[in-house]
Design an enzyme around this catalytic site. Structure first.
Site, PDB file in Angstrom:
ATOM      1  N   SER A  47     -58.152 -10.590  22.016  1.00  0.00           N
ATOM      2  CA  SER A  47     -56.808 -10.210  21.581  1.00  0.00           C
ATOM      3  C   SER A  47     -55.843 -11.369  21.370  1.00  0.00           C
ATOM      4  CB  SER A  47     -56.192  -9.232  22.590  1.00  0.00           C
ATOM      5  OG  SER A  47     -56.122  -9.824  23.878  1.00  0.00           O
TER       6      SER A  47
ATOM      7  N   LYS B 212     -50.464  -9.147  17.887  1.00  0.00           N
ATOM      8  CA  LYS B 212     -49.126  -8.568  17.996  1.00  0.00           C
ATOM      9  C   LYS B 212     -48.324  -8.630  16.695  1.00  0.00           C
ATOM     10  CE  LYS B 212     -48.748  -7.272  22.394  1.00  0.00           C
ATOM     11  NZ  LYS B 212     -48.304  -5.931  22.831  1.00  0.00           N
TER      12      LYS B 212
END
Length: 421
Positions: A314, A59
């Site tokens: 992720s 992110k």
């Protein structure tokens, strides 16, 4: 930026600009071969370790790329976001690095550990506001502040600069490999990562099949693609919080619809199994969304045999307090954990009879809640039993029924079962 029927698609040029922008703050994460999964699936499995970023997720890429693109006037006003997870940390660190004030709205029940992480990354440049009981409450207040004070809202996925930042994951993968890649498995929440990554591969490696992976309980992209329009789900299972959204992005949906080879869903229990396997066998700690791509391999085992496969891991912002629930869900998915209503005769020795004569030699009681009723012959208990082998369930139930201990089986009664896990 390419335009086709007024639809946004990130260009390779824009993604390369994003890569240059974030190079000082985003690590070039390893693309590591997994010997265990390669052997298990008879394929060459590589893990793109975005869990090793400074904020422990990809992110930071999109957040920094977006915030660094602001004009001086926009930056002076400050930025706002709503998030209870990885996006908040990416925004917080970006604010500190770029010396821009930010306000981060989080739901009031957000675990203290996550709130402290956000404050640590942002330091004096961010303010955390705990609002409401759920994400929607926090998001509403964040948008209201943006509107009233004319601040910039940093969306977690539905933003061109965010998508281009996340797309750098795909660029890195292609720079790290020497052979062609047959498959890339990528987790899908709002679609920022999958949209960005698939656009890069479409240009540089069009033969690679990009497989999007969603939680079974939050299939917003799958449903939208099936309906041929961006569709909001009324209810979702929020356990895999990093990939559980009711509605994907209006920008990300057409990209994913056009470029993803397939969208699949994976049961939450399977994801929990994968989390435990990675920890116990590989010493890798991942969050539920971070395990999605690897958990999907079982559902594509025939297709990937002998192929070069990349799984995007992720993130690793897993809350330690969730460990018991993760184990519970994994056991339930493996058909090893079962809950019953057990009828106990109200006489001495009934419990001993149940333990000695009903339970098998490898069975273990993990939950027991008994209510003794006065003036009745029988009392009832909710009993959780962990088996060693799934096949032991049938004989266990048979013994319970034969000796009249069987009351009911709760695993397949969701209205009751939700109170047990």
């Amino acid at each position: 930026m390419n335009k086709e029927k007024n639809t946004y698609f990130p260009s390779l040029k824009d993604v390369k600009v994003a890569a240059d922008t974030i190079q000082k703050v985003s690590a070039v994460t390893p693309l590591s071969p997994s010997l265990r999964y390669s052997k298990q699936f008879d394929a060459h499995i590589l893990l793109k370790r975005e869990d090793l970023q400074q904020v422990r997720s990809y992110k930071i890429r999109g957040a920094y790329n977006k915030i660094s693109s602001l004009t001086a006037e926009e930056a002076k006003k400050g930025v706002v976001c709503a998030s209870a997870g990885n996006h908040a940390q990416g925004v917080a660190l970006s604010c500190k690095l770029l010396k821009i004030k930010g306000t981060i709205y989080m739901p009031a029940p957000t675990p203290k550990q996550k709130v402290e992480q956000v404050k640590m990354f942002g330091e004096e440049y961010i303010e955390v506001k705990l609002i409401g009981d759920a994400f929607d409450d926090a998001n509403y207040e964040a948008l209201r502040e943006c509107e009233s004070l004319n601040k910039i809202f940093i969306h977690p996925f539905n933003d061109e600069k965010v998508i281009e930042g996340q797309a750098t994951v795909g660029l890195e993968i292609l720079e790290q490999v020497t052979e062609s890649i047959d498959y890339v498995f990528v987790p899908v929440g709002g679609g920022g990562l999958s949209a960005g990554l698939s656009s890069v591969f479409k240009t540089l490696s069009p033969s690679t099949k990009i497989i999007g992976v969603e939680p079974e309980g939050a299939p917003s992209m799958s449903v939208s693609i099936k309906n041929n329009k961006n569709t909001a789900l009324e209810h979702i299972e929020k356990f895999i919080d990093g990939a559980a959204v009711k509605r994907v992005g209006d920008l990300t949906f057409p990209i994913c619809k056009a470029l993803l080879h397939d969208m699949i869903t994976v049961p939450e229990g399977k994801v929990c199994q994968t989390i435990l396997e990675l920890y116990n066998k590989d010493a890798i700690v991942v969050e539920p969304a971070g395990a999605l791509s690897i958990a999907a391999l079982d559902f594509y085992s025939k297709d990937i045999k002998g192929k070069n496969v990349v799984c995007v891991v992720s993130g690793s912002n897993n809350d330690f307090t969730r460990a018991a629930e993760i184990k519970e869900r994994a056991l339930l998915y493996a058909n090893l954990k079962h809950y019953f209503i057990v009828i106990f005769p109200q006489r001495a020795g009934a419990l001993k009879e149940f333990v000695v004569d009903i339970l098998g030699p490898n069975d273990d009681i993990t939950h027991f809640r008994y209510t003794k009723n006065t003036n009745r012959e029988n009392g009832t208990a909710v009993v959780g039993i962990e088996l060693k082998y799934p096949a032991d369930l049938e004989s266990l139930i048979a013994r319970m029924k034969q000796r009249k201990f069987y009351g009911d089986y709760l695993n397949d009664q969701p209205n009751l079962f939700q109170f047990l896990i």
